[in-house]
Design a protein around this motif. Structure first.
Motif, short mmCIF file in Angstrom:
data_model
loop_
_atom_site.label_atom_id
_atom_site.label_comp_id
_atom_site.label_asym_id
_atom_site.label_seq_id
_atom_site.Cartn_x
_atom_site.Cartn_y
_atom_site.Cartn_z
N GLY A 26 0.81 -1.23 0.00
CA GLY A 26 0.00 0.00 0.00
C GLY A 26 0.84 1.27 0.00
N PHE A 27 2.12 1.14 0.36
CA PHE A 27 3.01 2.31 0.30
C PHE A 27 3.56 2.46 -1.13
CE2 PHE A 27 2.89 1.68 4.82
CZ PHE A 27 3.03 2.96 5.33
N HIS A 28 4.26 3.56 -1.37
CA HIS A 28 4.87 3.80 -2.66
C HIS A 28 6.39 3.82 -2.51
CE1 HIS A 28 0.75 4.99 -3.33
NE2 HIS A 28 0.97 4.90 -4.63
N LEU A 30 9.76 5.44 -3.23
CA LEU A 30 10.11 6.84 -3.52
C LEU A 30 11.61 7.01 -3.71
CD1 LEU A 30 8.20 8.76 -0.68
CD2 LEU A 30 7.34 8.15 -2.94
N GLY A 134 6.74 6.82 11.10
CA GLY A 134 6.33 7.43 9.82
C GLY A 134 7.49 7.45 8.85
N SER A 135 7.15 7.52 7.55
CA SER A 135 8.17 7.37 6.51
C SER A 135 9.23 8.46 6.54
CB SER A 135 7.51 7.37 5.13
OG SER A 135 6.55 6.35 5.06
N ARG A 151 10.35 3.71 1.39
CA ARG A 151 9.15 4.54 1.68
C ARG A 151 9.55 6.00 1.89
NH1 ARG A 151 7.14 3.93 6.77
NH2 ARG A 151 8.66 2.42 7.49
N THR A 177 -2.11 13.13 2.81
CA THR A 177 -1.09 12.37 2.07
C THR A 177 -1.66 11.13 1.37
OG1 THR A 177 0.59 13.20 3.58
CG2 THR A 177 1.19 11.26 2.30
N PRO A 178 -2.41 10.25 2.08
CA PRO A 178 -2.94 9.08 1.37
C PRO A 178 -3.84 9.46 0.20
CG PRO A 178 -3.29 8.86 3.75
CD PRO A 178 -2.73 10.22 3.51
N PHE A 181 -1.63 10.41 -2.82
CA PHE A 181 -1.07 9.20 -3.45
C PHE A 181 -2.14 8.45 -4.23
CE2 PHE A 181 2.62 9.58 -0.53
CZ PHE A 181 3.64 9.25 -1.42
O1 C5P Z 1 4.55 6.76 6.58
P1 C5P Z 1 3.44 7.72 6.82
O2 C5P Z 1 2.61 7.35 8.03
O3 C5P Z 1 3.88 9.14 6.87
O4 C5P Z 1 2.48 7.62 5.57
C1 C5P Z 1 1.18 8.15 5.55
C2 C5P Z 1 0.43 7.62 4.35
O5 C5P Z 1 0.99 8.15 3.14
C3 C5P Z 1 0.52 6.12 4.17
O6 C5P Z 1 -0.49 5.46 4.91
C4 C5P Z 1 0.34 5.96 2.68
O7 C5P Z 1 -1.02 6.05 2.33
C5 C5P Z 1 1.03 7.18 2.12
N1 C5P Z 1 2.43 6.92 1.75
C6 C5P Z 1 2.71 6.14 0.63
N2 C5P Z 1 4.00 5.88 0.29
C7 C5P Z 1 5.02 6.38 1.01
C8 C5P Z 1 4.78 7.19 2.13
C9 C5P Z 1 3.46 7.44 2.47
O8 C5P Z 1 1.78 5.67 -0.05
N3 C5P Z 1 6.26 6.12 0.63
#
Ligand code: C5P
Length: 293
Positions: A26-28, A30, A134-135, A151, A177-178, A181
């Motif tokens: 579900g993450f991306h 980067l 968090g990322s 991430r 943020t979600p 994305f």
């Molecule tokens: O890691 P963090 O809690 O900051 O991410 C918040 C939201 O942002 C994640 O739940 C996801 O939906 C999205 N996200 C993502 N890919 C990343 C970082 C964040 O899709 N690399």
């Protein structure tokens, strides 16, 4: 035991951000160049019988939802102690703006309480705890200029960029943020190659190519959700910015100017229509001590 610890929690911009692909979790994936900036929240840590958060300034999430509280509990658990402290947070960094305010507060809480409690869990453990929060939290343990990948939680320090004039515009409307994305509808494919480090190296070597480095793949979806972002970019360019782009997942936009005076003048002419900051990049030696002072 130390009686009080005071630390700034700086914001960041992403000089460049590439979305390399969507991951099965579900993450991306980067590739980004993070840049610490002078705009900052302030945190103060004092011993207490319980864990308490006192916040002033811009609103922050209450109680256990707040990343500061989560960071404090995570550090105490890792050190095997009870989380006893009063944390005072003065909020200046706009939230839902892609400036990493909440993440920076969390990283600064790890650094501040590590010092207050004398936990000495070590830099590697702090990075692990930060990545779970968090990322972009691990970036704020060191700050300066850094390459972020996976991430965004894998961070490598880079040499500082030259001093630049920086204007930051945070529209009154924030973005989630979600949602940004999701609006990007990035494909679930193996990550593509990244270009950002080549562009960064070229800029460092020659002083040219800042406009190629300053590119954000989240800008198109963010502007679809909040069209005023595009207007702000054009206005910054019209006022003399070499380049202007979205920071992180927005909604803040930054403009980089060839000189601080031009940036200050540009900020003055924009005030009143959004939250406008004439600020600066923070330059740190990548060879210096690992943690921010
Ligand atoms: O890691 P963090 O809690 O900051 O991410 C918040 C939201 O942002 C994640 O739940 C996801 O939906 C999205 N996200 C993502 N890919 C990343 C970082 C964040 O899709 N690399």
């Amino acid at each position: 035991m130390t009686s009080v610890v005071r630390l700034s929690a700086p914001a960041k911009i992403n000089l460049g951000l590439e979305v390399l692909g969507r991951r099965p979790d579900g993450f991306h994936a980067l590739a980004t160049v993070y840049q610490e900036i002078a705009l900052a929240d302030e945190l103060e840590f004092r011993p207490d019988a319980d864990l308490r958060l006192e916040a002033e300034g811009d609103p922050t999430p209450p109680g256990e939802e707040n990343l500061v509280v989560r960071a404090a509990r995570a550090l105490a658990a890792a050190a095997g102690i009870a989380p006893r402290a009063t944390i005072r947070l003065t909020k200046r960094i706009p939230s839902r703006a892609g400036l990493g305010g909440g993440s920076s507060d969390a990283a600064t809480t790890l650094l501040g309480l590590d010092r207050l409690w004398g936990t000495a869990v070590g830099a590697a453990r702090l990075r692990e705890i930060a990545a779970r929060l968090g990322s972009d939290v691990p970036f704020f343990l060191t700050g300066g200029t850094a390459f972020g990948h996976r991430r965004g939680e894998c961070v490598h320090r880079l040499p500082p960029v030259p001093e630049l004039g920086l204007v930051l515009i945070a529209p009154y409307a924030g973005l989630s943020t979600p949602e940004v994305f999701r609006a990007g509808a990035f494909a679930l494919t193996p990550p593509r190659n990244c270009n950002i480090m080549r562009r960064f190296a070229h800029y460092q070597r020659t002083g040219d190519g800042l406009s190629e480095l300053v590119h954000n793949d989240l800008q198109v979806p963010a502007e679809r959700l909040l069209p005023e972002i595009q207007d702000w970019r054009y206005r910054l360019q019209g006022l003399g910015a070499t380049c202007a782009a979205l920071s992180g997942s927005g909604s803040a936009v930054f403009g980089l100017f060839p000189a601080v005076e031009i940036a200050t003048r540009a900020a003055g002419s924009l005030r009143g229509q959004a939250r406008v900051f004439a600020t600066a990049v923070v330059r740190r030696d990548p060879g210096a001590a690992a943690a921010r002072d």
